[in-house]
Scaffold this motif. Structure first.
Motif, PDB file in Angstrom:
ATOM      1  N   ASP A   1       0.870  -1.170   0.000  1.00 26.51           N
ATOM      2  CA  ASP A   1       0.000   0.000   0.000  1.00 26.51           C
ATOM      3  C   ASP A   1       0.914   1.230   0.000  1.00 26.51           C
ATOM      4  O   ASP A   1       1.864   1.290   0.787  1.00 26.51           O
ATOM      5  CB  ASP A   1      -0.882  -0.015   1.259  1.00 26.51           C
ATOM      6  N   PRO A   2       0.658   2.222  -0.853  1.00 25.67           N
ATOM      7  CA  PRO A   2       1.541   3.395  -0.886  1.00 25.67           C
ATOM      8  C   PRO A   2       1.682   4.114   0.454  1.00 25.67           C
ATOM      9  O   PRO A   2       2.703   4.764   0.702  1.00 25.67           O
ATOM     10  CB  PRO A   2       0.877   4.306  -1.926  1.00 25.67           C
ATOM     11  N   ARG A   3       0.679   4.010   1.342  1.00 24.70           N
ATOM     12  CA  ARG A   3       0.740   4.692   2.638  1.00 24.70           C
ATOM     13  C   ARG A   3       1.298   3.794   3.749  1.00 24.70           C
ATOM     14  O   ARG A   3       1.453   4.261   4.886  1.00 24.70           O
ATOM     15  CB  ARG A   3      -0.657   5.175   3.055  1.00 24.70           C
ATOM     16  N   CYS A   4       1.581   2.549   3.443  1.00 28.14           N
ATOM     17  CA  CYS A   4       2.008   1.587   4.457  1.00 28.14           C
ATOM     18  C   CYS A   4       3.427   1.883   4.931  1.00 28.14           C
ATOM     19  O   CYS A   4       4.383   1.773   4.151  1.00 28.14           O
ATOM     20  CB  CYS A   4       1.923   0.180   3.883  1.00 28.14           C
ATOM     21  N   PRO A   5       3.620   2.242   6.218  1.00 33.61           N
ATOM     22  CA  PRO A   5       4.972   2.563   6.696  1.00 33.61           C
ATOM     23  C   PRO A   5       5.916   1.365   6.688  1.00 33.61           C
ATOM     24  O   PRO A   5       7.104   1.518   6.416  1.00 33.61           O
ATOM     25  CB  PRO A   5       4.737   3.088   8.122  1.00 33.61           C
ATOM     26  N   ALA A   6       5.404   0.179   6.981  1.00 36.65           N
ATOM     27  CA  ALA A   6       6.259  -1.007   6.935  1.00 36.65           C
ATOM     28  C   ALA A   6       6.708  -1.288   5.505  1.00 36.65           C
ATOM     29  O   ALA A   6       7.832  -1.756   5.277  1.00 36.65           O
ATOM     30  CB  ALA A   6       5.524  -2.219   7.514  1.00 36.65           C
ATOM     31  N   CYS A   7       5.848  -0.981   4.522  1.00 40.79           N
ATOM     32  CA  CYS A   7       6.235  -1.132   3.115  1.00 40.79           C
ATOM     33  C   CYS A   7       7.367  -0.167   2.776  1.00 40.79           C
ATOM     34  O   CYS A   7       8.294  -0.512   2.033  1.00 40.79           O
ATOM     35  CB  CYS A   7       5.045  -0.876   2.201  1.00 40.79           C
ATOM     36  N   GLY A   8       7.277   1.050   3.319  1.00 39.42           N
ATOM     37  CA  GLY A   8       8.336   2.018   3.088  1.00 39.42           C
ATOM     38  C   GLY A   8       9.666   1.554   3.635  1.00 39.42           C
ATOM     39  O   GLY A   8      10.706   1.668   2.971  1.00 39.42           O
TER      40      GLY A   8
END
Length: 287
Positions: free
Chosen positions: A94-101
């Motif tokens: 997800d573009p807003r997912c901090p763990a993805c970042g």
């Protein structure tokens, strides 16, 4: 590697794991609230009309348009790399997912190297569920912008730019289309009138919704979800913590004795013709 660098890597992974745990806890809470709300709504509807309304997820949306080069059932997956690579890396983000970042900032250079070497064919599922719980539109607008970048042949570079410049989860900066267009200036050749029109017009809003509905139907409930040939490898695989070095090791082991692929484009791959794509290598949620 110095002790300071090792400590920095550990700290980054610890933050990534902590963000994942927090997100899963939030997801469980959201799920309880959503279920409670759906039950009350169904009861009210049944009393008022005598008709029980089915969950919308039972009627998955078929997008009227999909970005160029998208693959899988209903063209919900954005591929990067060569479709004849021997291994498939599936990534749900997800573009807003901090763990993805955190995941992308640590692993994107390694993933790019594996793609460029013809070792993996990366299949991206760009989901947008955070908008449901946190006010804003950044997940959906960000996902649409990524689809617009795919159309322009710059998905990988723009994807990396978004995650390098990702705001806090509660800051809906990606809900401002001007911000998404401004970030495109960091990708050579992307900031064009066509891209701006695609972002401003939410050209792929139906596709974004369909990708999320597909995720809703799956067994995966948090992001990032990362699979190697259909097997979950995040945050651990075979009792080993995921690291860039371990990812390379796991991919090489999976590819042992197999021919490497011919490196393709970085943002817009042709439709797959081999067994490397998810559509021919079923996973628990093959696109």
């Amino acid at each position: 590697m110095s002790e300071k660098n090792r400590e920095g890597k550990r700290t980054a992974r610890e933050r990534m794991l902590a963000e994942r745990a927090d997100e899963e806890a939030r997801d469980r809470k959201r799920k309880k609230l959503i279920i409670g709300g759906v039950v009350l709504a169904v009861i009210a509807a049944a009393v008022a009309t005598g008709v029980v309304v089915q969950d919308q997820r039972s009627k998955p949306e078929t997008p009227t348009a999909a970005p160029a080069g998208a693959i899988g059932d209903k063209n919900l997956i954005i591929p990067v790399g060569s479709d004849n690579s021997p291994a498939v890396l599936s990534v749900y983000e997800d573009p807003r997912c901090p763990a993805c970042g955190l995941f992308e900032r640590e692993f994107s250079p390694t993933i790019s190297q594996l793609e460029d070497a013809g070792k993996i064919y990366t299949n991206y599922h760009i989901v947008s569920f955070i908008d449901r719980a946190v006010p804003g539109k950044g997940s959906r607008y960000g996902a649409n912008a990524l689809a617009c970048a795919q159309d322009a042949g710059h998905f990988r570079d723009y994807h990396d730019v978004l995650y390098r410049n990702q705001p806090d989860e509660t800051n809906d900066a990606f809900g401002d289309k001007a911000t998404l267009i401004n970030l495109a200036k960091q990708v050579n050749g992307l900031d064009t009138p066509a891209f701006q029109a695609c972002v401003n017009g939410s050209t792929y809003s139906g596709w974004v919704s369909a990708v999320q509905q597909d995720f809703d139907k799956s067994s995966y409930k948090s992001t990032p979800t990362v699979l190697l040939n259909g097997q979950p490898i995040y945050p651990k695989y075979n009792n080993e913590e995921i690291t860039p070095a371990n990812l390379v090791k796991w991919v090489d082991a999976a590819n042992q004795g197999k021919n490497l692929g011919t490196p393709g484009t970085h943002g817009q791959s042709p439709a797959p013709t081999s067994t490397a794509s998810e559509s021919n290598n079923p996973s628990p949620n093959a696109g």
